[in-house]
Design an enzyme around this catalytic site. Structure first.
Site, PDB file in Angstrom:
ATOM      1  NE  ARG A  71      -4.068   1.647   2.473  1.00  0.00           N
ATOM      2  CZ  ARG A  71      -4.193   2.427   3.531  1.00  0.00           C
ATOM      3  NH1 ARG A  71      -3.367   2.298   4.546  1.00  0.00           N
ATOM      4  NH2 ARG A  71      -5.152   3.324   3.604  1.00  0.00           N
ATOM      5  CE  LYS A  77       1.348  -5.609   6.344  1.00  0.00           C
ATOM      6  NZ  LYS A  77       1.606  -4.335   5.637  1.00  0.00           N
ATOM      7  NE  ARG A 123      -4.999   6.675  22.878  1.00  0.00           N
ATOM      8  CZ  ARG A 123      -6.132   6.868  23.537  1.00  0.00           C
ATOM      9  NH1 ARG A 123      -6.128   7.011  24.844  1.00  0.00           N
ATOM     10  NH2 ARG A 123      -7.286   6.887  22.911  1.00  0.00           N
TER      11      ARG A 123
END
Length: 320
Positions: free
Chosen positions: A118, A183, A318
């Protein structure tokens, strides 16, 4: 291509994980021992871990599970299946042939010289370690109907991997698969077409299967392999066939029900659901709690101002 043919023949000889002398390899392939040494160096640059022991010859660190068209087609009906071991990009190969392909056509590769992810990023593609797959799909409802399709494909792949024993595989908005916050796979959908006409989609997927740690040093984030996620790693031809079948079924279902039919399925396996995240939109950072997706495929982010849908950007936990 002739050089690739020689190198692929050499890979086939070494795939059993046993030692083979340079002389025996040269005789089997029909080239000199000196040429074998030169080809070995190229194979190593492709990511193959080949070592040499004096008096024994060359060997791969482990046996190689090579893709095979016949084995895949024996397990799934595919209107067109191209296995091109060494390619620039499976997505580009399909894009160059849009208009010539039947819906559901697939291209597989063992190694991509110019794999892409991407936002134009490079997709690391070592030989035989992972799965690189692209599927062509004609969407008669047009380009607007493709909104959120990466989410649908993510659901399809995650559910297929779960059916093969990878119970903890999750999806990450908008186009990744994760295993324990690392990932595992990425999805890249590229589209051509005119307004008011059918959309021509190329759906690309790169899945880490058994990539070695040193091969992934160039990856700029935490990553995982399917072999970590599965109690028993499925054979790669079974893996490819399962993913192809699930993608075909899911895309056909999507044409009938739209994204509405996938919101609940997505939220059930959303890696970041109800977790504090930060959303990066260009230079802007929005912090909140992820609350899944809506029927338009937007990320729902809860902040002090309430729940707001976001279409673009990238999310991470976060503090990460």
């Amino acid at each position: 291509m002739k050089e690739h043919g020689t190198r692929l023949a050499l890979v086939a000889q070494l795939a059993d994980g046993q030692f083979h002398s340079g002389e025996a390899l040269g005789q089997a392939i029909g080239i000199s021992r000196a040429a074998i040494s030169k080809h070995i160096k190229v194979l190593q640059s492709w990511g193959l871990d080949i070592f040499r022991v004096q008096g024994k010859g060359y060997s791969l660190v482990s046996k190689l599970d090579l893709l095979n068209c016949d084995k895949i087609q024996a397990q799934v009906k595919c209107p067109s299946l191209d296995l091109i071991p060494v390619i620039d990009s499976t997505n580009q190969y399909m894009l160059d042939r849009v208009g010539q392909l039947p819906r559901g056509a697939v291209c597989l590769a063992e190694y991509q010289e110019a794999g892409r992810g991407r936002r134009g990023r490079q997709w690391l593609s070592p030989f035989g370690s992972n799965l690189y797959l692209s599927m062509y799909w004609r969407l008669d409802a047009g380009m607007a109907a493709a909104m959120g399709l990466s989410l649908v494909v993510g659901v399809a792949i995650a559910e297929a991997l779960q059916s093969l024993g990878a119970d903890e595989v999750k999806v990450k908005w908008p186009n990744d698969l994760y295993y324990r916050d690392q990932k595992l796979a990425g999805i890249l959908i590229e589209m051509t077409g005119q307004a008011g006409e059918a959309a021509h989609l190329v759906i690309g997927m790169g899945l880490n299967v058994a990539m070695r740690e040193q091969e992934g040093t160039a990856i700029g984030q935490a990553w995982a392999n399917l072999e970590q996620a599965c109690s028993a790693l499925p054979e790669r031809n079974l893996l490819a066939a399962t993913l192809i079948q699930r993608m075909q079924e899911t895309l056909e279902h999507y044409e009938q029900v739209g994204l509405d039919g996938f919101v609940e399925r997505w939220n059930r396996i959303d890696n970041y659901l109800d977790r504090p995240v930060k959303l990066l939109i260009g230079e802007r950072v929005v912090e909140g709690v992820a609350r899944g997706i809506n029927s338009q495929g937007a990320l729902l982010l809860e902040t002090e101002q309430g729940i707001t849908p976001y279409i673009g950007g990238e999310i991470s936990l976060r503090g990460c």
